[in-house]
Design a protein around this motif. Structure first.
Motif, short mmCIF file in Angstrom:
data_model
loop_
_atom_site.label_atom_id
_atom_site.label_comp_id
_atom_site.label_asym_id
_atom_site.label_seq_id
_atom_site.Cartn_x
_atom_site.Cartn_y
_atom_site.Cartn_z
N ILE A 1 -17.24 -67.08 -16.93
CA ILE A 1 -16.89 -65.97 -17.32
C ILE A 1 -17.69 -64.59 -17.06
O ILE A 1 -18.86 -64.35 -17.32
CB ILE A 1 -16.55 -66.07 -18.98
CG1 ILE A 1 -15.75 -67.33 -18.76
CG2 ILE A 1 -15.33 -64.60 -19.31
CD1 ILE A 1 -15.33 -67.64 -20.23
N ALA A 2 -16.56 -63.67 -16.60
CA ALA A 2 -17.51 -62.17 -16.75
C ALA A 2 -17.10 -61.32 -17.37
O ALA A 2 -15.57 -61.21 -17.51
CB ALA A 2 -17.14 -61.50 -15.12
N GLN A 3 -17.72 -60.43 -18.62
CA GLN A 3 -17.37 -59.71 -18.96
C GLN A 3 -17.39 -58.08 -18.04
O GLN A 3 -18.43 -57.50 -18.02
CB GLN A 3 -18.35 -59.00 -20.11
CG GLN A 3 -16.97 -57.86 -20.71
CD GLN A 3 -18.40 -57.99 -21.94
OE1 GLN A 3 -18.52 -58.52 -23.27
NE2 GLN A 3 -19.14 -56.30 -22.44
N LEU A 4 -15.98 -57.38 -18.21
CA LEU A 4 -16.29 -55.99 -17.22
C LEU A 4 -15.86 -55.06 -17.77
O LEU A 4 -15.14 -54.62 -19.23
CB LEU A 4 -15.09 -56.53 -15.84
CG LEU A 4 -15.18 -57.85 -15.38
CD1 LEU A 4 -13.48 -57.68 -13.83
CD2 LEU A 4 -16.46 -57.81 -14.15
N ARG A 5 -16.26 -54.12 -17.30
CA ARG A 5 -15.58 -52.57 -18.04
C ARG A 5 -14.94 -51.64 -16.22
O ARG A 5 -15.08 -52.05 -15.86
CB ARG A 5 -17.29 -51.53 -17.99
CG ARG A 5 -16.48 -50.10 -18.39
CD ARG A 5 -17.73 -49.67 -18.99
NE ARG A 5 -19.34 -49.69 -17.73
CZ ARG A 5 -19.59 -48.53 -16.99
NH1 ARG A 5 -18.43 -47.71 -16.53
NH2 ARG A 5 -19.98 -48.85 -16.11
N THR A 6 -13.70 -52.12 -16.71
CA THR A 6 -12.78 -51.65 -15.60
C THR A 6 -12.59 -50.13 -15.66
O THR A 6 -12.67 -49.85 -17.27
CB THR A 6 -11.52 -52.16 -15.71
OG1 THR A 6 -10.59 -52.20 -17.31
CG2 THR A 6 -11.66 -53.60 -15.50
N ASP A 7 -11.32 -49.20 -14.61
CA ASP A 7 -10.48 -48.30 -14.63
C ASP A 7 -9.81 -48.06 -14.04
O ASP A 7 -9.59 -48.82 -13.12
CB ASP A 7 -11.41 -47.26 -13.71
CG ASP A 7 -11.89 -45.45 -14.12
OD1 ASP A 7 -10.22 -45.45 -14.59
OD2 ASP A 7 -11.32 -44.63 -13.23
N PRO A 8 -8.76 -48.22 -15.28
CA PRO A 8 -8.45 -47.63 -16.34
C PRO A 8 -8.94 -49.04 -16.95
O PRO A 8 -8.72 -50.54 -16.72
CB PRO A 8 -7.35 -47.25 -16.85
CG PRO A 8 -6.55 -48.59 -15.67
CD PRO A 8 -6.88 -48.16 -14.88
N ALA A 9 -9.44 -48.83 -18.96
CA ALA A 9 -9.84 -49.86 -19.63
C ALA A 9 -8.77 -50.70 -19.92
O ALA A 9 -7.35 -49.78 -20.22
CB ALA A 9 -10.15 -49.31 -20.44
N PRO A 10 -8.59 -52.14 -20.07
CA PRO A 10 -7.43 -52.70 -20.74
C PRO A 10 -6.34 -51.73 -22.01
O PRO A 10 -7.37 -51.42 -22.79
CB PRO A 10 -7.88 -53.47 -21.03
CG PRO A 10 -8.64 -53.87 -20.55
CD PRO A 10 -9.77 -52.88 -20.63
N PRO A 11 -5.23 -51.42 -22.24
CA PRO A 11 -4.81 -50.71 -22.87
C PRO A 11 -4.52 -51.30 -23.91
O PRO A 11 -5.07 -52.44 -24.27
CB PRO A 11 -3.13 -50.14 -22.19
CG PRO A 11 -2.84 -51.94 -21.15
CD PRO A 11 -4.49 -52.28 -20.73
N PRO A 12 -4.51 -50.88 -25.41
CA PRO A 12 -3.72 -51.29 -26.51
C PRO A 12 -3.03 -52.28 -26.13
O PRO A 12 -1.62 -52.03 -26.33
CB PRO A 12 -3.70 -50.54 -27.51
CG PRO A 12 -4.62 -49.20 -26.93
CD PRO A 12 -4.54 -49.34 -25.71
N GLY A 13 -2.93 -53.67 -27.09
CA GLY A 13 -1.70 -54.68 -26.78
C GLY A 13 -1.64 -54.92 -26.05
O GLY A 13 -0.69 -56.36 -25.73
N MET A 14 -2.21 -54.75 -24.89
CA MET A 14 -2.25 -56.02 -23.22
C MET A 14 -2.18 -57.34 -23.92
O MET A 14 -3.83 -57.48 -24.75
CB MET A 14 -3.17 -55.23 -22.50
CG MET A 14 -2.66 -56.01 -21.18
SD MET A 14 -3.95 -55.68 -20.08
CE MET A 14 -5.02 -57.17 -20.47
#
Length: 361
Positions: free
Chosen positions: A212-225
């Motif tokens: 497992i990896a923790q990522l910071r993405t662009d865009p960030a995951p939207p609320p409720g995804m």
């Protein structure tokens, strides 16, 4: 002191079982590591999904739901199983597998739930009951319950040998010797090793690495995804606190039981697959880790007394679903071990499906 039951392993399997047994017996928990739950339990992907593990696991997961909700261990998430046109048969088979169950499943347009989803991902099945699970809180609660009912936890107590004489076991551990009438093997990936230390034939529990990896993405995951999983089993990802994303390549690499670490190649494969699903950019890999999942040859858990060695009880082979099934699995194992009628929550689950005797033929 001679205990009624000694449980080897203080991960979620051993801790949950101890919590159910301690009100009725003198229970001891021995743990090889300095911290309980160090391996599989402490490295979980932390979601509860009724379809995860397949139809033979679903009854245990579903039966665990009420206890997990009542304890405040679940938070809404939802799961979206996605596929491309070539995956239509897999989607149909998935729906058919759970058609007779109580699991709510609905065919949906996946693009409505995942912004930036690449256009070839046209098939989707929503599993709204999927939830985040607070693994640390659940594990701590089970250990606290066991302790409150008088079950001590001894850490740094790796089992070196166990011998049965005059109807009881003598356990030789890294923290000293202990006596018990029943020995429970809840050692996860080390279950066969513990069996051999007790003179019991192994049943083929094998360990597999999951990354497992923790990522910071662009865009960030939207609320409720929701949690998003490939119907063909090549990845899953889910939003986490702080706008982060947890991503796995859904790898299963056979390994000898040890303190596993993530392989750079597995993380790279996960990111490559992710970038073929959405048009997001991976801004940073903030954390990465790996855990052990342990399976019996038929990939079902093992709960029950060994048919050849008296007083030796298996509680092993929970794969990647040990946490989400922990309450029901502990109830089932405790009823078999104590020879008591099962609790109402698991009355419809046949313990024979998980008995170790099925693996001795």
């Amino acid at each position: 002191m001679t205990y009624d039951i000694a449980i080897v392993g203080a991960g979620i399997a051993g801790a949950s079982l101890a919590a159910k047994l301690a009100p009725h017996a003198r229970v001891l928990i021995v743990e090889g590591e300095s911290t309980p739950g160090y391996h599989a339990t402490g490295r979980s992907a932390a979601f509860w999904s009724e379809t995860y593990g397949g139809p033979a696991i679903q009854p245990l997961t579903t039966a665990s739901g009420p206890a997990l909700r009542a304890g405040g261990f679940l938070e809404p998430l939802g799961s979206l199983h996605i596929g491309r046109a070539a995956d239509a048969a897999a989607i149909d088979a998935f729906m058919a597998e759970f058609a007779g169950s109580a699991v709510p499943l609905e065919r949906v347009d996946p693009a409505a739930a995942v912004p930036g989803l690449r256009p070839e991902w046209t098939l989707g099945v929503l599993e709204p009951s999927c939830a985040y699970i607070d693994v640390a809180a659940l594990h701590a609660a089970t250990l606290a319950t066991a302790r409150r009912h008088g079950a001590p936890l001894v850490t740094g107590a790796a089992l070196h040998a166990a011998e049965r004489q005059d109807g009881r076991w003598r356990l030789e551990t890294g923290a000293g010797a202990f006596d018990a009438e029943i020995l429970v093997n809840a050692a996860g990936a080390w279950a066969d090793t513990v069996a051999q230390a007790a003179g019991v034939a192994p049943i083929g529990i094998r360990a597999y690495r999951r990354t497992i990896a923790q990522l910071r993405t662009d865009p960030a995951p939207p609320p409720g995804m929701p949690h998003v999983a490939d119907i063909s089993g090549h990845f899953y990802f889910k939003p986490e606190a702080g706008g982060r994303l947890w991503l796995s390549p859904h790898d299963e690499t056979l390994v000898d039981p040890h303190d596993v670490a993530p392989e750079e190649l597995d993380v790279a494969v996960a990111i490559d697959r992710f970038e073929h699903v959405v048009d997001w950019q991976v801004a940073a890999v903030e954390r990465r880790w790996a855990g052990l999942r342990s399976f019996a040859p038929d990939r079902l858990p093992v709960y029950g007394f060994d048919a050849s060695v008296p007083g030796f009880f298996w509680c092993a082979g929970q794969g990647g679903f040990g946490i989400q099934t922990a309450p029901a699995a502990a109830m089932l194992a405790a009823s078999v071990l104590l020879e008591r009628a099962p609790a109402a929550a698991i009355a419809g689950i046949d313990p024979a499906a998980y008995a170790p005797s099925r693996l001795r033929t």
